[in-house]
Enzyme design. Structure first.
Site, PDB file in Angstrom:
ATOM      1  N   GLU A 108      -7.242   5.355   7.802  1.00  0.00           N
ATOM      2  CA  GLU A 108      -7.006   5.576   7.285  1.00  0.00           C
ATOM      3  C   GLU A 108      -8.171   7.121   6.957  1.00  0.00           C
ATOM      4  O   GLU A 108      -8.452   7.802   6.987  1.00  0.00           O
ATOM      5  CB  GLU A 108      -5.661   5.700   6.676  1.00  0.00           C
ATOM      6  CG  GLU A 108      -4.295   6.124   7.010  1.00  0.00           C
ATOM      7  CD  GLU A 108      -2.314   5.404   6.410  1.00  0.00           C
ATOM      8  OE1 GLU A 108      -2.465   5.404   5.195  1.00  0.00           O
ATOM      9  OE2 GLU A 108      -2.419   4.902   7.146  1.00  0.00           O
ATOM     10  N   HIS A 145      -9.755   1.033   4.812  1.00  0.00           N
ATOM     11  CA  HIS A 145      -8.801   1.759   5.386  1.00  0.00           C
ATOM     12  C   HIS A 145      -8.810   2.228   6.571  1.00  0.00           C
ATOM     13  O   HIS A 145      -9.584   3.094   6.796  1.00  0.00           O
ATOM     14  CB  HIS A 145      -7.355   2.396   4.946  1.00  0.00           C
ATOM     15  CG  HIS A 145      -5.809   1.838   5.280  1.00  0.00           C
ATOM     16  ND1 HIS A 145      -5.461   3.121   6.166  1.00  0.00           N
ATOM     17  CD2 HIS A 145      -4.927   0.714   4.920  1.00  0.00           C
ATOM     18  CE1 HIS A 145      -3.966   2.700   6.174  1.00  0.00           C
ATOM     19  NE2 HIS A 145      -3.661   1.538   5.570  1.00  0.00           N
ATOM     20  N   GLU A 184      -5.723  -4.841  10.213  1.00  0.00           N
ATOM     21  CA  GLU A 184      -4.378  -3.982  10.468  1.00  0.00           C
ATOM     22  C   GLU A 184      -5.040  -3.278  11.998  1.00  0.00           C
ATOM     23  O   GLU A 184      -5.770  -2.500  11.583  1.00  0.00           O
ATOM     24  CB  GLU A 184      -4.726  -2.600   9.519  1.00  0.00           C
ATOM     25  CG  GLU A 184      -3.593  -3.515   7.908  1.00  0.00           C
ATOM     26  CD  GLU A 184      -3.804  -2.492   6.869  1.00  0.00           C
ATOM     27  OE1 GLU A 184      -2.509  -2.792   6.505  1.00  0.00           O
ATOM     28  OE2 GLU A 184      -4.235  -1.387   6.664  1.00  0.00           O
ATOM     29  N   SER A 205       3.233  -1.898  10.085  1.00  0.00           N
ATOM     30  CA  SER A 205       4.719  -2.336  10.257  1.00  0.00           C
ATOM     31  C   SER A 205       5.400  -3.350  10.174  1.00  0.00           C
ATOM     32  O   SER A 205       6.345  -3.720  11.164  1.00  0.00           O
ATOM     33  CB  SER A 205       4.885  -2.147  11.594  1.00  0.00           C
ATOM     34  OG  SER A 205       4.565  -0.413  11.888  1.00  0.00           O
ATOM     35  N   LYS A 239      -0.330   4.196  -0.447  1.00  0.00           N
ATOM     36  CA  LYS A 239      -0.496   5.351   0.568  1.00  0.00           C
ATOM     37  C   LYS A 239      -0.413   6.879  -1.066  1.00  0.00           C
ATOM     38  O   LYS A 239      -0.455   6.921  -1.701  1.00  0.00           O
ATOM     39  CB  LYS A 239       0.210   5.707   1.936  1.00  0.00           C
ATOM     40  CG  LYS A 239      -0.221   4.398   2.230  1.00  0.00           C
ATOM     41  CD  LYS A 239      -0.341   4.653   3.906  1.00  0.00           C
ATOM     42  CE  LYS A 239      -0.163   3.677   4.686  1.00  0.00           C
ATOM     43  NZ  LYS A 239       0.006   3.613   6.436  1.00  0.00           N
ATOM     44  N   GLY A 283       2.031   1.919  10.626  1.00  0.00           N
ATOM     45  CA  GLY A 283       2.932   3.406  10.674  1.00  0.00           C
ATOM     46  C   GLY A 283       3.509   3.861  12.258  1.00  0.00           C
ATOM     47  O   GLY A 283       4.383   4.700  11.385  1.00  0.00           O
ATOM     48  N   ASN A 297       0.793  -1.349   0.218  1.00  0.00           N
ATOM     49  CA  ASN A 297       0.064   0.175   0.323  1.00  0.00           C
ATOM     50  C   ASN A 297       0.473   1.622  -0.117  1.00  0.00           C
ATOM     51  O   ASN A 297       1.692   1.417   0.876  1.00  0.00           O
ATOM     52  CB  ASN A 297      -1.034   0.229   1.130  1.00  0.00           C
ATOM     53  CG  ASN A 297      -1.561   1.339   1.386  1.00  0.00           C
ATOM     54  OD1 ASN A 297      -1.794   2.360   0.447  1.00  0.00           O
ATOM     55  ND2 ASN A 297      -2.420   1.660   2.606  1.00  0.00           N
TER      56      ASN A 297
HETATM   57  P1  PGA Z   1       2.162   0.613   8.080  1.00  0.00           P
HETATM   58  O1  PGA Z   1       1.786   0.622   6.321  1.00  0.00           O
HETATM   59  O2  PGA Z   1       2.804  -1.260   7.416  1.00  0.00           O
HETATM   60  O3  PGA Z   1       3.798   1.192   6.678  1.00  0.00           O
HETATM   61  O4  PGA Z   1       2.398  -0.190   8.703  1.00  0.00           O
HETATM   62  C1  PGA Z   1       0.277  -0.836   5.746  1.00  0.00           C
HETATM   63  C2  PGA Z   1      -1.361  -0.114   5.934  1.00  0.00           C
HETATM   64  O5  PGA Z   1      -1.387   0.693   6.590  1.00  0.00           O
HETATM   65  O6  PGA Z   1      -1.295  -0.477   5.147  1.00  0.00           O
END
Ligand code: PGA
Length: 250
Positions: free
Chosen positions: A96, A94, A166, A211, A11, A172, A9
């Protein structure tokens, strides 16, 4: 036997130059036959990714409009348009977007349905916040997020979908769920699906995200109910992403 899937992803990252460089490096990766790989670039770069990735890396979008088709939805991109651009998958729900765009479970469910109507495979993302985990409500939270989609789309829709767990507190942040914590939630999620259909539950791929890095991927992917990863930050580095893909190989 479920084939592992490693999904990147991207982003809201990358310029035209950076995307070209990353695509060039991904196109050069030697991929194992036993792992499915997909990347989810920003909308502007989807066609470029489809054109640049000929080595069996699928391309997906990070979101789609709530309704499919065409019409008066300024700023939105429909699932059909994404399919027309060469996408095969789309992320829905997601965390976010749930947070920044206030997407409710009902909106996520409609996007899931719109994606499938257009022939895309939805990757439904679920996960609890730190507060919900500390209150002992992690499994209850993800169960409700999945049930909300089952109510609208029906269980059979999950025969052609992917689920991604997740934990919000791990995205992140550099904090990864331990493989035991992740497996516990994955097992519970498969159990939720199994209450509706044992065969759909057996076949459904459930990815872990939050992560994921080259150095923690093997342990996570070794868990019985973890069928690959949804990788954010580490997917922007082709070497690191390549190592994560290898960790998913059999
Ligand atoms: P990250 O993000 O690996 O940077 O923690 C995962 C995601 O949001 O899909």
């Amino acid at each position: 036997m479920r084939r592992p899937l490693v999904a990147g992803n991207w982003k809201m990252n990358g310029s035209r130059q950076e995307v070209s460089d990353l695509l060039g490096r991904l196109a050069g990766l030697e991929l194992q036959q036993s792992v499915d790989v997909a990347v989810f670039p920003g909308t502007l770069y989807l066609e470029r990714a489809v054109a640049g990735l000929k080595n069996n890396i699928a391309v997906g979008a990070q979101d789609c409009a709530i309704r499919d088709g065409h019409g008066a939805m300024t700023g939105e991109t429909s699932a059909t348009q994404l399919r027309d651009a060469g996408c095969v998958m789309v992320l829905v729900g997601h965390s976010e977007r749930r947070e920044l765009q206030a997407e409710s479970d009902e909106v996520v469910a409609e996007k899931f349905v719109a994606a499938q109507a257009a022939g895309l495979i939805p990757v439904l993302c679920v996960g609890e916040t730190l507060q919900q985990r500390e209150q002992g409500r992690a499994i209850e939270t993800v169960t409700e997020q999945v049930e909300a989609v089952i109510r609208v789309a029906g269980i059979d829709a999950f025969a052609n979908a992917v689920l991604a767990y997740e934990p919000v507190w791990a995205i992140g942040t550099g904090l990864t769920a331990t493989s035991e914590q992740a497996q516990q939630v994955h097992e519970a999620l498969r159990g939720v699906i199994a209450c509706h259909s044992a065969s759909v539950a057996r076949e459904l791929r459930i990815l872990y995200g939050g992560s994921v890095k080259a150095d923690n991927a093997s342990e996570l992917f070794a868990q019985k109910d973890i069928d690959g990863g949804l990788v954010g930050g580490a997917s922007l580095d082709a070497d690191e992403f390549g190592a994560i893909i290898r960790a998913a190989g059999i």
